[in-house]
Design a protein around this motif. Structure first.
Motif, PDB file in Angstrom:
ATOM      1  N   ARG A   1       0.827  -1.212   0.000  1.00  0.00           N
ATOM      2  CA  ARG A   1       0.000   0.000   0.000  1.00  0.00           C
ATOM      3  C   ARG A   1       0.859   1.260   0.000  1.00  0.00           C
ATOM      4  O   ARG A   1       0.508   2.263  -0.637  1.00  0.00           O
ATOM      5  CB  ARG A   1      -0.951  -0.016   1.205  1.00  0.00           C
ATOM      6  CG  ARG A   1      -2.123  -0.965   1.036  1.00  0.00           C
ATOM      7  CD  ARG A   1      -3.211  -0.711   2.078  1.00  0.00           C
ATOM      8  NE  ARG A   1      -2.813  -1.133   3.408  1.00  0.00           N
ATOM      9  CZ  ARG A   1      -2.990  -2.356   3.893  1.00  0.00           C
ATOM     10  NH1 ARG A   1      -3.533  -3.291   3.126  1.00  0.00           N
ATOM     11  NH2 ARG A   1      -2.624  -2.663   5.120  1.00  0.00           N
ATOM     12  N   PHE A   2       1.991   1.219   0.721  1.00  0.00           N
ATOM     13  CA  PHE A   2       2.873   2.388   0.733  1.00  0.00           C
ATOM     14  C   PHE A   2       3.437   2.653  -0.654  1.00  0.00           C
ATOM     15  O   PHE A   2       3.447   3.794  -1.130  1.00  0.00           O
ATOM     16  CB  PHE A   2       4.007   2.188   1.735  1.00  0.00           C
ATOM     17  CG  PHE A   2       4.987   3.330   1.763  1.00  0.00           C
ATOM     18  CD1 PHE A   2       4.620   4.568   2.279  1.00  0.00           C
ATOM     19  CD2 PHE A   2       6.275   3.168   1.260  1.00  0.00           C
ATOM     20  CE1 PHE A   2       5.521   5.634   2.294  1.00  0.00           C
ATOM     21  CE2 PHE A   2       7.179   4.215   1.274  1.00  0.00           C
ATOM     22  CZ  PHE A   2       6.804   5.456   1.799  1.00  0.00           C
ATOM     23  N   VAL A   3       3.897   1.615  -1.330  1.00  0.00           N
ATOM     24  CA  VAL A   3       4.421   1.790  -2.682  1.00  0.00           C
ATOM     25  C   VAL A   3       3.334   2.322  -3.610  1.00  0.00           C
ATOM     26  O   VAL A   3       3.569   3.243  -4.407  1.00  0.00           O
ATOM     27  CB  VAL A   3       5.005   0.463  -3.211  1.00  0.00           C
ATOM     28  CG1 VAL A   3       5.419   0.593  -4.673  1.00  0.00           C
ATOM     29  CG2 VAL A   3       6.195   0.029  -2.363  1.00  0.00           C
ATOM     30  N   ALA A   4       2.128   1.772  -3.499  1.00  0.00           N
ATOM     31  CA  ALA A   4       1.013   2.254  -4.326  1.00  0.00           C
ATOM     32  C   ALA A   4       0.702   3.716  -4.026  1.00  0.00           C
ATOM     33  O   ALA A   4       0.386   4.497  -4.936  1.00  0.00           O
ATOM     34  CB  ALA A   4      -0.217   1.386  -4.092  1.00  0.00           C
ATOM     35  N   ALA A   5       0.803   4.094  -2.752  1.00  0.00           N
ATOM     36  CA  ALA A   5       0.517   5.481  -2.360  1.00  0.00           C
ATOM     37  C   ALA A   5       1.547   6.437  -2.953  1.00  0.00           C
ATOM     38  O   ALA A   5       1.197   7.511  -3.458  1.00  0.00           O
ATOM     39  CB  ALA A   5       0.497   5.590  -0.841  1.00  0.00           C
ATOM     40  N   VAL A   6       2.820   6.064  -2.886  1.00  0.00           N
ATOM     41  CA  VAL A   6       3.872   6.915  -3.446  1.00  0.00           C
ATOM     42  C   VAL A   6       3.685   7.047  -4.953  1.00  0.00           C
ATOM     43  O   VAL A   6       3.778   8.151  -5.513  1.00  0.00           O
ATOM     44  CB  VAL A   6       5.266   6.345  -3.108  1.00  0.00           C
ATOM     45  CG1 VAL A   6       6.360   7.097  -3.882  1.00  0.00           C
ATOM     46  CG2 VAL A   6       5.525   6.439  -1.608  1.00  0.00           C
ATOM     47  N   ARG A   7       3.383   5.952  -5.614  1.00  0.00           N
ATOM     48  CA  ARG A   7       3.183   5.987  -7.062  1.00  0.00           C
ATOM     49  C   ARG A   7       1.942   6.785  -7.440  1.00  0.00           C
ATOM     50  O   ARG A   7       1.917   7.468  -8.463  1.00  0.00           O
ATOM     51  CB  ARG A   7       3.083   4.562  -7.599  1.00  0.00           C
ATOM     52  CG  ARG A   7       4.415   3.817  -7.572  1.00  0.00           C
ATOM     53  CD  ARG A   7       4.273   2.352  -7.948  1.00  0.00           C
ATOM     54  NE  ARG A   7       5.588   1.705  -8.023  1.00  0.00           N
ATOM     55  CZ  ARG A   7       5.768   0.388  -8.053  1.00  0.00           C
ATOM     56  NH1 ARG A   7       4.721  -0.435  -8.000  1.00  0.00           N
ATOM     57  NH2 ARG A   7       6.991  -0.118  -8.123  1.00  0.00           N
ATOM     58  N   GLY A   8       0.916   6.710  -6.587  1.00  0.00           N
ATOM     59  CA  GLY A   8      -0.322   7.436  -6.879  1.00  0.00           C
ATOM     60  C   GLY A   8      -0.341   8.859  -6.378  1.00  0.00           C
ATOM     61  O   GLY A   8      -1.241   9.626  -6.722  1.00  0.00           O
ATOM     62  N   GLY A   9       0.619   9.195  -5.509  1.00  0.00           N
ATOM     63  CA  GLY A   9       0.716  10.565  -5.009  1.00  0.00           C
ATOM     64  C   GLY A   9      -0.294  10.911  -3.934  1.00  0.00           C
ATOM     65  O   GLY A   9      -0.555  12.093  -3.688  1.00  0.00           O
ATOM     66  N   ALA A  10      -0.863   9.912  -3.250  1.00  0.00           N
ATOM     67  CA  ALA A  10      -1.841  10.183  -2.188  1.00  0.00           C
ATOM     68  C   ALA A  10      -1.704   9.137  -1.090  1.00  0.00           C
ATOM     69  O   ALA A  10      -1.644   7.930  -1.374  1.00  0.00           O
ATOM     70  CB  ALA A  10      -3.264  10.170  -2.740  1.00  0.00           C
TER      71      ALA A  10
END
Length: 349
Positions: free
Chosen positions: A308-317
């Motif tokens: 989820r952290f990686v997805a958040a960084v990639r998604g910017g939120a």
């Protein structure tokens, strides 16, 4: 995503293993004040760059995010440095040693527009994710009561090692070495587990903390004064009007690492269990309520906090569990400490 790992002790191995398994994530550096430990860690995880201070790593700067796996009391200064340098942060729990610092970190990372998430590891259990969804769907009606416990036994068993001789355990028993005791170590997990699993927020706490005599005559082993709490109980009110109990101990013989949550509603109940790596979810719903029959529910895998952290960084939120969530949980722990000191019910500000 280029990741720097700050702190290379035991838990850092979990971070390195999980992050390196995610496509596109590169472990580009490690930071530790102990050069020997740093070198061994970086060799094990094939990390090229080594830094003996965070300042040195920030001066280099060729990374996007940090995994902060430093001791609890070091989370605040190191995270604030990373935020000032424009880096996303994945921090081990607790976010800080008190709610004031945790909220300062939250506001800093939100104002900077960076992703800030905290590793509440038991969120990785599919049982708590699916149990929460069931409760929020209205399947058990309005929640009236819950009971939650986090049970470990390393003070009475040697399955994880001998706490009397190993620093990795002794520091957890000593406030002088930065420990918040059972409340700060596993209490933060079970409060999040209970609140998140039920979808409820704690409003008031009546807390009791207990430190047992473990090393007569003065509860000291070498430089470690064994004064941190070993067990705690909380009676809690939730903002919804529901009530419940939350407890944890390191002296539950027969329980290696078990989190158990039962949520009782107007029309049914849910039981969520994580037990030493295994998850289970049971419910008593519909006509089964009249026969007191519980049924096991199937589970499907969920994304981990690392994913989820990686997805958040990639998604910017930012995704959950966020810095703000961790700060709110810290307020509950602070209220329990204040209640224990005063002997009175304490509101959660």
């Amino acid at each position: 995503m280029r990741l720097l790992i700050i702190g290379t002790g035991g838990m850092a191995n979990s971070h390195a293993t999980n992050f390196s398994a995610i496509y596109g994530v590169s472990l580009v550096g490690g930071v530790d004040v102990d050069p020997g430990r740093l070198t061994a860690f970086c060799a094990q995880h094939h990390i090229e760059r080594q830094f003996v201070s965070l300042e040195e790593a920030l001066a280099w700067g060729e990374f996007d995010a940090v995994a902060n796996v430093t001791p609890d009391r070091v989370h605040y200064p190191t995270t604030m440095q990373a935020i000032a340098a424009g880096k996303h942060v994945f921090c081990e729990k607790p976010l800080a040693t008190d709610a004031g610092k945790a909220m300062e970190m939250t506001e800093a990372i939100e104002q900077a527009g960076l992703v800030g998430m905290v590793n509440f590891t038991y969120r990785n259990s599919p049982a708590v994710q699916q149990g929460r969804a069931l409760v929020l769907s209205g399947a058990i009606g309005a929640v009236r009561h819950l009971e939650a416990s986090h049970l470990q036994s390393w003070l009475v068993g040697n399955h994880w090692g001998d706490w009397r001789t190993e620093p990795k355990f002794l520091w957890r028993l000593s406030t002088g070495h930065g420990s918040g005791g059972a409340l700060g170590d596993i209490g933060i997990h079970i409060v999040d587990f209970a609140s998140y699993g039920s979808g409820l927020d704690v409003a008031h706490v009546f807390g009791r903390l207990k430190t047992f005599d473990k090393a007569p005559p003065d509860n000291r082993i070498c430089e470690y004064q064994l004064d941190a709490n070993d067990s705690f109980t909380m009676n809690v009110d939730f903002t919804s009007g529901a009530i419940g109990t939350i407890q944890a101990t390191r002296s539950a013989a027969g329980q290696m690492d078990q989190l158990r949550l039962r949520i009782y509603g107007e029309t049914g109940s849910v039981e969520i269990v994580y037990d030493t790596g295994q998850s289970s979810l049971r419910a008593c719903l519909g006509e089964d309520v009249h026969k007191a029959t519980w049924r096991e529910l199937p589970l499907t895998p969920v994304d981990t906090n690392y994913q989820r952290f990686v997805a958040a960084v990639r998604g910017g939120a930012t995704l959950e569990p966020s810095f703000r969530r961790a700060a709110d949980i810290q307020k509950v722990l602070d209220a329990a400490i204040a209640s224990n000191a005063s002997g009175r019910d304490q509101g959660v500000a």
